[in-house]
Scaffold this motif. Sequence first.
Motif, short mmCIF file in Angstrom:
data_model
loop_
_atom_site.label_atom_id
_atom_site.label_comp_id
_atom_site.label_asym_id
_atom_site.label_seq_id
_atom_site.Cartn_x
_atom_site.Cartn_y
_atom_site.Cartn_z
N GLU A 107 42.89 46.37 32.96
CA GLU A 107 42.31 45.31 32.04
C GLU A 107 43.08 44.24 31.57
N ASN A 108 44.45 44.64 31.04
CA ASN A 108 45.53 43.61 30.72
C ASN A 108 45.60 42.34 31.83
N ALA A 109 45.52 42.73 33.10
CA ALA A 109 45.84 41.68 33.92
C ALA A 109 44.55 40.60 34.30
N GLY A 110 43.44 40.97 33.69
CA GLY A 110 42.21 40.36 33.67
C GLY A 110 41.47 40.87 35.15
N ALA A 111 41.78 41.68 35.77
CA ALA A 111 41.12 42.17 36.94
C ALA A 111 39.71 42.71 36.71
N GLU A 112 38.82 42.58 37.66
CA GLU A 112 37.62 43.08 37.63
C GLU A 112 37.95 44.69 38.15
N TRP A 113 37.21 45.65 37.47
CA TRP A 113 37.39 47.05 37.65
C TRP A 113 36.34 47.99 36.99
N THR A 114 36.03 48.86 37.78
CA THR A 114 35.01 49.97 37.38
C THR A 114 35.82 51.57 37.56
#
Length: 319
Positions: free
Chosen positions: A133-140
């Motif tokens: 989240e802090n890195a701005g990545a997409e994730w689930t």
Amino acid sequence: MPLHRDTELELELATKTTGADGVVVLELRDPAGTHLPAWTPGAHIDLVLTPELTRQYSLCGDPADTRVWRVAVLREAMGRGGSQFVHDKLSPGDRVTVRGPRNHFELEPSPRYVFIAGGIGITPILAMVASAENAGAEWTLVYGGRSRGSMAFADTLVERFGDKVMLCPADEHSRIDLPALLGTVRESTLIYCCGPTPLLDAVTEHCDTWPSGTLHVERFTAKDLDDPVRSGSFEVELTLSGKTITVTPEQSVLQAVTAAGVNVISSCEEGTCGTCETPVLGGTVDHRDSLLTPEEQAANDTMMICVSRATCPRLTLEI
């Protein structure tokens, strides 16, 4: 002196709270208030509970908070005694010897992630999703468990991250839908999974069509082992100790090294914790651990001497 590269600390149990049904959350700190060593998402520490009882638990706090280390421990009635000791014997104010941190489940940079957790396998994933989240990545994150009440940190995750988190309590929903989650290969996506063996095996099977290196798993129990590649004895040269020893078919390398009077710190003795990891300087290894990736095993530059063996007549190890 033990041939060990980890930090060993005497920490105080600052707090012990209930994290879910059957789960306690421990916060450990230095009694003098000294900052603790840095760690990265996926790391774990060893709790030396008694001279004969050492167990590994994933750090599940905030890596930026160097004042405390946090772990969550599930009581396992059919376990080997570590979780029962933590639940029944440890109290705030107690001192605990801690080794580490150590990380064989590193979060690699990626624009996209799929995180899959089962039960107490959520612990190493917590810091990972925060880092993504802090890195701005997409994730689930898909998080399964027996019931909502047994799923530690579930409410906190949903409150913080909303619909990026899918909870799958077995008593409310069907099991995690792996075909829907992993049936379509997505480019530039890494998959991280931690949980019970059946979940890890199922995820591994569903990732067969994904590119090599996509899937990263952490096992709490050792995988089933076939017969070793080499059935006979082999020699091991110990460069730091100046000894050459013979490992018989009935011995592990760790047992043979210890019998030769060389003190190597170990813990699980089943290839899951990484405590006895040893640099390989020569020879080829029959890797039998549950930690190293296929790529790391192929590099042939390190081994877990509690379970791994030689495929050749002689190994050279940095011990």
